[in-house]
Motif scaffolding. Sequence first.
Motif, PDB file in Angstrom:
ATOM      1  N   ASP A 186       0.740  -1.186   0.062  1.00 17.15           N
ATOM      2  CA  ASP A 186      -0.024   0.070   0.015  1.00 17.15           C
ATOM      3  C   ASP A 186       0.837   1.179   0.048  1.00 17.15           C
ATOM      4  O   ASP A 186       1.546   1.609   1.263  1.00 17.15           O
ATOM      5  CB  ASP A 186      -0.998  -0.120   1.320  1.00 17.15           C
ATOM      6  N   VAL A 187       0.955   1.869  -1.083  1.00 21.99           N
ATOM      7  CA  VAL A 187       1.711   3.111  -1.479  1.00 21.99           C
ATOM      8  C   VAL A 187       0.851   4.346  -1.426  1.00 21.99           C
ATOM      9  O   VAL A 187       1.426   5.350  -1.988  1.00 21.99           O
ATOM     10  CB  VAL A 187       2.795   2.938  -2.406  1.00 21.99           C
ATOM     11  N   ARG A 188      -0.220   4.246  -1.490  1.00 21.75           N
ATOM     12  CA  ARG A 188      -1.024   5.316  -1.675  1.00 21.75           C
ATOM     13  C   ARG A 188      -0.898   6.676  -1.287  1.00 21.75           C
ATOM     14  O   ARG A 188      -0.839   7.800  -1.710  1.00 21.75           O
ATOM     15  CB  ARG A 188      -2.467   4.964  -1.330  1.00 21.75           C
ATOM     16  N   ASP A 189      -0.511   6.594  -0.052  1.00 14.80           N
ATOM     17  CA  ASP A 189      -0.326   7.761   0.782  1.00 14.80           C
ATOM     18  C   ASP A 189       1.200   8.310   0.543  1.00 14.80           C
ATOM     19  O   ASP A 189       1.650   9.375   0.819  1.00 14.80           O
ATOM     20  CB  ASP A 189      -0.494   7.645   2.273  1.00 14.80           C
ATOM     21  N   ASP A 190       2.110   7.704  -0.310  1.00 15.48           N
ATOM     22  CA  ASP A 190       3.322   7.911  -0.410  1.00 15.48           C
ATOM     23  C   ASP A 190       3.531   8.508  -2.172  1.00 15.48           C
ATOM     24  O   ASP A 190       4.669   8.720  -2.350  1.00 15.48           O
ATOM     25  CB  ASP A 190       4.438   6.877  -0.208  1.00 15.48           C
ATOM     26  N   LEU A 191       2.652   8.267  -2.947  1.00 17.50           N
ATOM     27  CA  LEU A 191       2.572   8.806  -4.300  1.00 17.50           C
ATOM     28  C   LEU A 191       2.911  10.077  -4.573  1.00 17.50           C
ATOM     29  O   LEU A 191       3.869  10.472  -5.601  1.00 17.50           O
ATOM     30  CB  LEU A 191       1.549   8.294  -4.990  1.00 17.50           C
ATOM     31  N   TYR A 192       2.400  11.003  -3.547  1.00 18.14           N
ATOM     32  CA  TYR A 192       2.911  12.401  -3.809  1.00 18.14           C
ATOM     33  C   TYR A 192       4.523  12.720  -3.835  1.00 18.14           C
ATOM     34  O   TYR A 192       4.899  13.661  -4.388  1.00 18.14           O
ATOM     35  CB  TYR A 192       2.445  13.276  -2.631  1.00 18.14           C
ATOM     36  N   ARG A 193       5.279  11.761  -3.391  1.00 15.60           N
ATOM     37  CA  ARG A 193       6.810  11.692  -3.293  1.00 15.60           C
ATOM     38  C   ARG A 193       7.472  11.289  -4.551  1.00 15.60           C
ATOM     39  O   ARG A 193       8.507  11.676  -4.851  1.00 15.60           O
ATOM     40  CB  ARG A 193       7.264  10.999  -2.155  1.00 15.60           C
ATOM     41  N   VAL A 194       6.775  10.885  -5.688  1.00 16.24           N
ATOM     42  CA  VAL A 194       7.279  10.351  -6.886  1.00 16.24           C
ATOM     43  C   VAL A 194       7.613  11.642  -7.580  1.00 16.24           C
ATOM     44  O   VAL A 194       7.054  12.562  -8.099  1.00 16.24           O
ATOM     45  CB  VAL A 194       6.198   9.433  -7.593  1.00 16.24           C
ATOM     46  N   GLY A 195       8.916  11.799  -8.112  1.00 17.70           N
ATOM     47  CA  GLY A 195       9.261  13.122  -8.715  1.00 17.70           C
ATOM     48  C   GLY A 195       9.703  12.947 -10.102  1.00 17.70           C
ATOM     49  O   GLY A 195       9.855  13.535 -10.827  1.00 17.70           O
ATOM     50  N   ALA A 196       9.867  11.424 -10.622  1.00 19.60           N
ATOM     51  CA  ALA A 196      10.146  11.041 -11.767  1.00 19.60           C
ATOM     52  C   ALA A 196       9.001  11.431 -12.714  1.00 19.60           C
ATOM     53  O   ALA A 196       7.715  11.104 -12.542  1.00 19.60           O
ATOM     54  CB  ALA A 196      10.491   9.507 -12.044  1.00 19.60           C
ATOM     55  N   PRO A 197       9.149  12.034 -13.977  1.00 18.07           N
ATOM     56  CA  PRO A 197       8.001  12.094 -15.070  1.00 18.07           C
ATOM     57  C   PRO A 197       7.535  10.707 -15.189  1.00 18.07           C
ATOM     58  O   PRO A 197       7.964   9.569 -15.391  1.00 18.07           O
ATOM     59  CB  PRO A 197       8.671  12.537 -16.194  1.00 18.07           C
ATOM     60  N   THR A 198       6.116  10.526 -15.108  1.00 16.72           N
ATOM     61  CA  THR A 198       5.579   9.530 -15.075  1.00 16.72           C
ATOM     62  C   THR A 198       4.465   9.107 -15.828  1.00 16.72           C
ATOM     63  O   THR A 198       3.406  10.214 -16.153  1.00 16.72           O
ATOM     64  CB  THR A 198       4.813   8.814 -13.356  1.00 16.72           C
TER      65      THR A 198
END
Length: 263
Positions: A186-198
Amino acid sequence: MSVDLHHTVTGPESAPVLLLGGSLGSTAQMWEPQAEALSTALRVVRFDMRGHGRSPVPDGPYTMADLGGDVLALLDRLGVERAHYAGLSLGGMVGQWLAVNAPERIDRLVLMATSPYAGPPQSWLDRAALAREQGPVALADTVVGRWFTEDFAQARPHEVTELRDGIADTPAEGYAACCEAISQWDVRDDLYRVGAPTLVVGGTEDLATPIDDNAALIADRIPGARLRVLDHAAHLLSWEQAPRVNTLLTWHLARSGPELSAR
């Protein structure tokens, strides 16, 4: 402790590196439709997840940190500081883990037919138990039935059978231990930390990871992420819609080019 993943490398030595991480019950074979198309401009690295194919099969349970750590160790072995990453299903979960926990190693990210959370953990623990008791062969028909649309399965039955047999041949402990890793995901609350263009890609007929609860949610929570939805595509959309997926990958990883339509 990380394991040495079996991998295949194709493409120019000086080209940007692209890692391809596959689905539960698959090997690097599942990326054959992408390897030739992408290896002209990229250094393509396909790997077998731990517990799969020709990679080691340590005793489980595994965690997503174990699976992600294996990929980081592979990058170190290859002498690659930073790479693109594209993953589907379990491979997409690993991609999310990498982008959150090792952002300095991921350049551009593609997440296909994947989820930011596992759902009810017990269903995955039950699957792990069945895999250990009877082997992945007991799951193979059900799993491959969700990988492809009915039209594709009828038109290309030999390909479906080949990939079904790959699921059945997965080591029981490897399959089960990866199910246990997914059960805690469960990474739902951490996705805001993704900085890579996705780039996030989903299929309209994907019953395993329906778009609204998975691809759309990921794209909404990763800053600046783009969502593309493919018609006539089930879970293994990289195989079923290979030309369209290859176009999307080329477009996203090239960092430039005209905007593509959603379908």
